[in-house]
Each structure stands twice: as structure tokens, then as C-alpha cells.
Design an enzyme around this catalytic site. Structure first.
Site, PDB file in Angstrom:
ATOM      1  N   ASP A 190       0.999  -1.361  -0.541  1.00 30.67           N
ATOM      2  CA  ASP A 190      -0.219  -0.016   0.146  1.00 30.67           C
ATOM      3  C   ASP A 190       0.896   1.233   0.300  1.00 30.67           C
ATOM      4  OD1 ASP A 190      -1.476   2.172   0.928  1.00 30.67           O
ATOM      5  OD2 ASP A 190      -2.242   1.598   2.494  1.00 30.67           O
ATOM      6  N   GLU A 224      -1.128  10.643   0.672  1.00 32.42           N
ATOM      7  CA  GLU A 224      -2.748   9.554   1.382  1.00 32.42           C
ATOM      8  C   GLU A 224      -2.122   9.767   2.359  1.00 32.42           C
ATOM      9  OE1 GLU A 224      -5.362   7.460   1.230  1.00 32.42           O
ATOM     10  OE2 GLU A 224      -3.214   6.440   1.436  1.00 32.42           O
ATOM     11  N   HIS A 325      -1.656  -2.952   6.230  1.00 33.10           N
ATOM     12  CA  HIS A 325      -0.636  -1.533   7.409  1.00 33.10           C
ATOM     13  C   HIS A 325       0.328  -2.480   8.020  1.00 33.10           C
ATOM     14  CE1 HIS A 325      -2.528   2.705   6.741  1.00 33.10           C
ATOM     15  NE2 HIS A 325      -2.415   2.008   5.043  1.00 33.10           N
TER      16      HIS A 325
END
Length: 375
Positions: A190, A224, A325
Site C-alpha cells: 500500500d 495520501e 498496514h
């Protein structure tokens, strides 16, 4: 255009490996911006950078409007030095939202004024030989971890002499593994995987000679993970924005590590009805596996664009990620499927011609949502 598009998986993986090798926590993205901009130029795109380094690359179509935007983010999670501790170690705060559980044991780099130092993030009570069962019963959280610098540092003065200071950026090692069965395990998938997907789609478009009815803007943001995202990287010509990011394959979710996961809503609300419907129908038309999902605790570049006041239709294409994450896992199948869908989307005809104008008088050309009873 050919009935289907072949994505060069070797190119996609090479892009992902290169991106993972460049540290880019939010606030420290210059080098990954340089790398990505050079690759976009190699793919013959017109590249524009904002002041801070968000990338907007235009691939010309037959018309300028209503242009399409596709967006991923270059920044990743990381940490920052909060305090130089008397014991010569560093108190940290996270960059982005991620658990200290995944920080414990991580290898990392500190970018100081005098150079890069290596180190490990450890719980305050790290030695079982000293603390016995307390290594398992101590609390979890960022106040309960510290960074051990791999240099002679036994005091605040030693750290200062090294050039380490409050605010220094800490990049967490990705530790990637690319398995023969298609699984990829790493931190920071990510959203470096999303960036690689976009580059692979562009490479396929060039190789197949794909022409598009309108301009497409390939946007890469740098904030982001802290909520800024696509707030300032768009132009008025863009009428629709498709974000490419991770989806979560945790219990209670409908995401998958295979095929396309089409997000229907996140914590900011539903995505655009018409754009999401179009993407789903393209998957059906080109036999691209797809499933839908709704995310409760999730936002993407699309949300930041809307919050900044951009009047764009938004959608989210996700590749399923296990342990988002954290030590994340994806499969190459999802990346290839999304890349194929992006190509078909960019090449598809415009359905809502009214979107070429930001404001129109009256209802002519305005969209409809069916209200008839199911039979």
C-alpha cells in the site's frame, strides 16, 4: 483495440521491486517521485509536477474533455523522531495510521543531517533474560517502543553528535518476498503495488497501440497516508477519478487477493453510482473476475479530492491485501486484473457527455438511476 489486453507481469513486478527499494514515507518522497517521473517520461507521457512533487502525467486522447483521472499514491507509512531519550534511544511517532505491534522488531533507516543510520524498533522491555514474562505482558503502543540506533549512542548528547534530531524521518524496511506461486509479501504494498499497476497499464497501452476517446491523467500523490492525497493534483478537465489502492481481506470483508475488488463505499460514503457501474460492467464484458466490497475504516485519494472541492465522479479499484498496514500480502493476479481493467476503462467510450462541462443549464443530458420495481 484488441478484444483483450496482455499485461506484462515481468514489467509489473520489476516496477514494484524498484519502487519498494526506494524509501518514501510521507514527507520524504522526492526520490520516488524522481524515479516514477522518469519512468512515465520513458513511456512517452507529458509529466507535470506540483511544487511538492505530486505527479500529473497526461496521455492524450481524441478530446480533452471529459478527461479521466487514475490515481495512486507514492507515499507510505513510516515514523518520525519524537524525542532523543537519555538512554541514547529514540522515541517515535507514526507517520500515517499503523499499529506499533507491526513496528516491534522492524529494521529501519533514520535520515539525519549527517547521513543515514540504521536501527531497530524494539519494545521498551525487549530482553527476556532481563524482564522474563514482562516482555509479553507490557502494553502495546507507540509510547512503549523505542528505536535503537546502530551507532555509539548511550545518551542524548551522543545522538546529537551523530546529527540525529527531533523530526528526523524514519523509513521502515519493506522486507519484500516474491514467491513463485504469485504471492507477494512486503510492507508498503500500500500503495507501491498500485503505482506498479498503473505503470503496467500504461506500458500495455503503448505496446498494444491503444487510443482513447478522451485525455487520461495518470496521477501520483505524495500525502495520501496522512489524508492529503489528491486534494491539489487535479485539473478542471478531469470529470472522473478512479483510485487504485488496497482492499482488505480481513474477516467480514468481501475483498479477495484475486481479481478486481470494486469498492462501493468507504468511511466517507458511497462512490459514484455511474462510474462504479461502468467499471463493473467492463469487468463482465472482458471476463475480468470482480467482487464488490464496502470499507468502514478506510479512505483513499478519491476522498481527499472530493473534500478539496473537486467536482469529480469517484471510484476505487482495490487489490486484496491481507494484514493491511502491517506485513502485507497480495497476489499478482489481482494486480494484472486491475491493470487490464484500467486499459479497457481508458479506451471505453464516454457515456455521460454532459460531464465535459463543469456546470450546465437545465436537465438536458443529466444522468438517471432506475427506480422501477424488480421483476
Amino acid at each position: 483495440m484488441e478484444p483483450d489486453i496482455r499485461i506484462d507481469a515481468d514489467y509489473l513486478v520489476a516496477c514494484l521491486k524498484a519502487l519498494l527499494s526506494i524509501p518514501s514515507p510521507t514527507g520524504f518522497t522526492d526520490e520516488t517521485v524522481r524515479h516514477t517521473a522518469r519512468e512515465l517520461e520513458r513511456l512517452d507521457l507529458e509529466v507535470v509536477l506540483t511544487r511538492r512533487g505530486a505527479i500529473r502525467a497526461r496521455r492524450p486522447g481524441s478530446s480533452k474533455r471529459p478527461a479521466r483521472g487514475i490515481v495512486s499514491h507514492l507515499d507510505t507509512l513510516g515514523a518520525q523522531v519524537k524525542l532523543l531519550k537519555p538512554n541514547g534511544r529514540l522515541e517515535l511517532v507514526p507517520i500515517g495510521h499503523w499499529s506499533a505491534r507491526f513496528a516491534e522488531g522492524a529494521r529501519a533507516s533514520i535520515f539525519s543531517s549527517k547521513g543515514i543510520y540504521r536501527g531497530s524498533i524494539l519494545p521498551l522491555k525487549a530482553s527476556g533474560h532481563t524482564f522474563n514474562d514482562e516482555v509479553d505482558t507490557q502494553p502495546t503502543g507507540w509510547p512503549y517502543v523505542e528505536m535503537r540506533v546502530d551507532a555509539v549512542a548511550a545518551s542524548q548528547a551522543d545522538l546529537a553528535e551523530l546529527g540525529v534530531d527531533v523530526g528526523d524521518i524514519v523509513a521502515i524496511d519493506p522486507a519484500p518476498e516474491f514467491l513463485d506461486n504469485g504471492f507477494i509479501v512486503s510492507r508498503h504494498l500500500d500503495n507501491k503495488a498500485g503505482v506498479a499497476v498503473m505503470l503496467a497499464a500504461l506500458e500495455a497501452m503503448n505496446r498494444h497501440g491503444v487510443e482513447t476517446p478522451v485525455d487520461t491523467y495518470w496521477v501520483f500523490t505524495i500525502g495520501e497516508e496522512v489524508g492529503v492525497g489528491a486534494s491539489s493534483a487535479l485539473v478542471a478537465d478531469i470529470a472522473s477519478l478512479v483510485a487504485v489502492d488496497n482492499g482488505t481481506t480481513a474477516p467480514g470483508q468481501n475483498s479477495s487477493e484475486f481479481g478486481v475488488t470494486l469498492a462501493m463505499a468507504d468511511q466517507t460514503g458511497p462512490f459514484d453510482y455511474h462510474l462504479s457501474k461502468k467499471l463493473f460492467e467492463l469487468c463482465q464484458e472482458y471476463a475480468i473476475p470482480v467482487q464488490k466490497d464496502v470499507f468502514r475504516y478506510y479512505r483513499s485519494d478519491a476522498a481527499s479530492a472530493l473534500e478539496a472541492g473537486h467536482d469529480v465522479r469517484t471510484a476505487l479499484l482495490a487489490f486484496g491485501v491481507d494484514a493491511s498496514h502491517g506485513y502485507e500480502r497480495i497476489h499478482i493476479d489481482a494486480l494484472e486484473c486491475i491493470a487490464r481493467l484500467l486499459v479497457h476503462y481508458a479506451a471505453s467510450q464516454v457515456q455521460i457527455e454532459r460531464d465535459a462541462e463543469e456546470v450546465t443549464v437545465g436537465l438536458k443530458g443529466f444522468t438517471r438511476q432506475k427506480m422501477t420495481d424488480a421483476k
